[in-house]
Design an enzyme around this catalytic site. Structure first.
Site, PDB file in Angstrom:
ATOM      1  N   GLY A 203      -1.833   1.600   7.902  1.00 33.36           N
ATOM      2  CA  GLY A 203      -2.545   0.368   7.621  1.00 33.36           C
ATOM      3  C   GLY A 203      -2.103  -0.225   6.300  1.00 33.36           C
ATOM      4  O   GLY A 203      -0.994   0.051   5.817  1.00 33.36           O
ATOM      5  N   SER A 204      -2.976  -1.007   5.706  1.00 35.47           N
ATOM      6  CA  SER A 204      -2.605  -1.767   4.508  1.00 35.47           C
ATOM      7  C   SER A 204      -2.675  -0.900   3.250  1.00 35.47           C
ATOM      8  O   SER A 204      -3.374   0.119   3.202  1.00 35.47           O
ATOM      9  CB  SER A 204      -3.535  -2.962   4.368  1.00 35.47           C
ATOM     10  OG  SER A 204      -4.864  -2.503   4.220  1.00 35.47           O
ATOM     11  N   ALA A 205      -1.964  -1.363   2.236  1.00 37.38           N
ATOM     12  CA  ALA A 205      -1.905  -0.600   0.986  1.00 37.38           C
ATOM     13  C   ALA A 205      -3.272  -0.525   0.315  1.00 37.38           C
ATOM     14  O   ALA A 205      -3.621   0.498  -0.290  1.00 37.38           O
ATOM     15  CB  ALA A 205      -0.885  -1.239   0.043  1.00 37.38           C
ATOM     16  N   GLY A 208      -5.239   2.103   2.102  1.00 39.32           N
ATOM     17  CA  GLY A 208      -4.617   3.408   1.815  1.00 39.32           C
ATOM     18  C   GLY A 208      -4.982   3.894   0.415  1.00 39.32           C
ATOM     19  O   GLY A 208      -5.305   5.079   0.227  1.00 39.32           O
ATOM     20  N   GLU A 226       0.654   5.738   5.671  1.00 37.47           N
ATOM     21  CA  GLU A 226       1.786   4.869   6.050  1.00 37.47           C
ATOM     22  C   GLU A 226       1.303   3.440   5.820  1.00 37.47           C
ATOM     23  O   GLU A 226       0.418   2.971   6.534  1.00 37.47           O
ATOM     24  CB  GLU A 226       2.164   5.063   7.530  1.00 37.47           C
ATOM     25  CG  GLU A 226       2.174   6.505   8.039  1.00 37.47           C
ATOM     26  CD  GLU A 226       3.136   7.400   7.305  1.00 37.47           C
ATOM     27  OE1 GLU A 226       4.153   6.902   6.807  1.00 37.47           O
ATOM     28  OE2 GLU A 226       2.860   8.612   7.219  1.00 37.47           O
ATOM     29  N   CYS A 262       5.357  -3.890   9.585  1.00 34.74           N
ATOM     30  CA  CYS A 262       5.353  -3.421   8.186  1.00 34.74           C
ATOM     31  C   CYS A 262       6.740  -3.565   7.581  1.00 34.74           C
ATOM     32  O   CYS A 262       6.879  -3.694   6.364  1.00 34.74           O
ATOM     33  CB  CYS A 262       4.884  -1.982   8.122  1.00 34.74           C
ATOM     34  SG  CYS A 262       5.797  -0.879   9.213  1.00 34.74           S
TER      35      CYS A 262
END
Ligand code: NAD
Length: 468
Positions: A203-205, A208, A226, A262
């Protein structure tokens, strides 16, 4: 969020309705199923995973239709996603044997063994852009290793998750081994805090990083992240006869899946003064790209972005670029206010002030003109992310320099940034991941290694330091 709907982004129709799930009971069921699953011979787990491949292949058409309907991605593209789900099975079996299998040896008369154990109950959090392939990339290796799973799909793609769960049930996966819990961010947070042994996230930073903070108190639990990228694509010294191909690679890199990969190129880096003929070709292609619904004829190159809120955010992001001094070569347009279709956009951001180092997850490419190669590399690496990077043009020597200087986990030459080999590891550095790459290396985080020294009967002697 308690009850919620999934919406077809192209029509606005509700295609799924459901409730946020109960994390505690799902984890308890996965925990209860864990012992039997972990103790089953590997061959049994392999057989069920192979049966899943057969079921997915039999149901491929319906599966691809559903992914297309729920995400808006073109039907031709979702067929390739389903093919990747099926292909993951053989790749994961090979990776597990190679990277997390059992082996023994004898050195100096001492028998040694290396084996792997599952963690226990693993949570999987999935994104919406590849709602089947990416969670599947965690689930298959984790099941092979003997873990049980609680999967929380994106709240934007619950129907695809239910379809996958049905495929697993049809393949004979015992109850409790794969639990699905629907819900949004709150459910994800609750799952991360539950009685699990690890979490595998795509998913998104931002999310994360929040998970990494949440896991800071439990360093013993595996956490594989990831995340996204702000991926550079340098175009350098392209021969005139290769300009058409270069333009194609740029367009594929930036706009495949409406820019919702991504690994999509976000920043195009060119040598100042040379860009004219290339831009003519890229703009010409952009003007020809068909944006449409999944089953349209002729088939679209790309669909809408996932939802109206995503389109709103991208339009606002493009406006912010222009306010910072960017110039639109092809602006980001939204032909229909009520649906999230966007046109592929290209902005020259050279000299713009205060550009955000963030992932703009849509069909929006920012071009930066630079004076020389060193400035190109500096621009490419001027990001906290490190997922994908690409070079188009140059020769082998230039590619060597590019490869050596690139700070990314996927580095491609004369190929789109969003091409990746399925039998290679896949992950990034910086804000793109936590050094637990997925794909072929998912076997590494799905199990922990146990090293043993062994003998059939007690053996021992003390040769030094004993009184007579
Ligand atoms: P997202 O981060 O918004 O959501 C991912 C999952 O996390 C969803 O299931 C969501 O419900 C859940 N979630 C949201 N907030 C949470 C919280 N606070 N705690 C726990 N869980 C939470 O990502 P997305 O928008 O669904 O997907 C797009 C993103 O995924 C992009 O950033 C893209 O680059 C990235 N991505 C990365 C890879 C990779 O392999 N590196 C692949 C595909 C997508």
């Amino acid at each position: 969020m308690s009850g919620f709907d999934s919406i077809d982004p192209c029509t606005g129709e509700v295609i799924w309705q459901g409730e946020a799930g109960d994390v505690g009971s799902a984890v308890a069921r996965a925990r209860a199923a864990g012992k039997g699953w972990a103790m089953a011979p590997l061959a049994e787990r392999v057989a069920i995973v192979q049966a899943f491949k057969v079921v997915v292949t039999e149901r491929a058409e319906a599966f691809a239709r559903l992914i297309a309907t729920e995400t808006g991605k073109p039907f031709w593209e979702t067929k390739t996603e389903v093919a990747s789900v099926a292909a993951k099975v053989d790749i994961s079996i090979a990776a597990q044997a190679e990277r997390a299998g059992s082996r023994s040896s004898e050195i100096g008369g001492i028998r040694q063994a290396l084996r792997h154990k599952p963690h226990g109950v693993l949570a999987v959090l999935g994104p919406y852009n590849f709602p089947a392939h990416l969670p599947n990339g965690h689930i298959v290796p984790a099941l092979l290793a003997g873990n049980t799973i609680v999967f929380k799909p994106s709240e934007l793609t619950p129907a695809v998750a239910d379809f996958m769960a049905d495929c697993w049930a049809a393949a004979g996966l015992p109850g409790g081994v794969l639990e699905i819990v629907h819900g949004g961010g709150e459910t994800g947070r609750a799952l991360a805090a539950a009685d699990i042994d690890g979490l595998l996230f795509t998913g998104s930073a931002g999310v994360g990083a929040a998970l990494a903070r949440q896991f800071a108190e439990t360093p013993g639990k595996i956490l594989a992240l990831e995340m996204g990228g702000n991926n550079p694509l340098i175009v350098w010294d392209v021969a005139p006869e290769a300009l058409d191909a270069a333009a194609v690679l740029i367009v594929q890199s930036a706009y495949l899946s409406a820019g919702q990969r991504c690994t999509c190129a976000r920043r195009l880096i060119v040598r100042d003064g040379t860009q004219g003929p290339l831009l003519d070709r890229v703009s010409g292609l952009i003007d020809r790209l068909i944006v449409g619904a999944p089953f349209d004829a002729p088939a679209p190159f790309m669909g809408p972005v996932i939802a109206n809120h995503a389109a709103d955010g991208l339009i606002a992001g493009a406006a912010a670029l222009v306010a910072s001094g960017a110039h639109a070569i092809r602006p980001l347009l939204r032909p229909r206010d009520d649906r999230p279709f966007l046109t592929p956009a290209l902005y020259d951001v050279t000299g713009a002030a205060g550009l955000p180092d963030s992932e703009m997850f849509g069909p929006l490419l920012q071009m930066v003109r630079v004076a020389d190669w060193d400035a190109a590399i500096a621009a490419a690496n001027a990001t906290r992310f490190g997922l994908a990077a690409g070079l188009i043009g140059g020769d082998a020597a230039l590619y060597d320099r590019f490869w050596a200087a690139s700070r990314a986990g996927v580095v491609n030459w004369n190929r789109p940034t969003n091409g990746a080999a399925s039998n290679a590891p896949f992950g990034g550095i910086g804000l793109s991941g936590n050094h637990r790459p997925s794909a072929y290396y998912a076997a590494d985080y799905a199990a922990w290694p146990v090293a043993s020294l062994e003998a059939d009967a007690p053996e021992g002697s003390i040769t030094t330091g004993l009184r007579a």
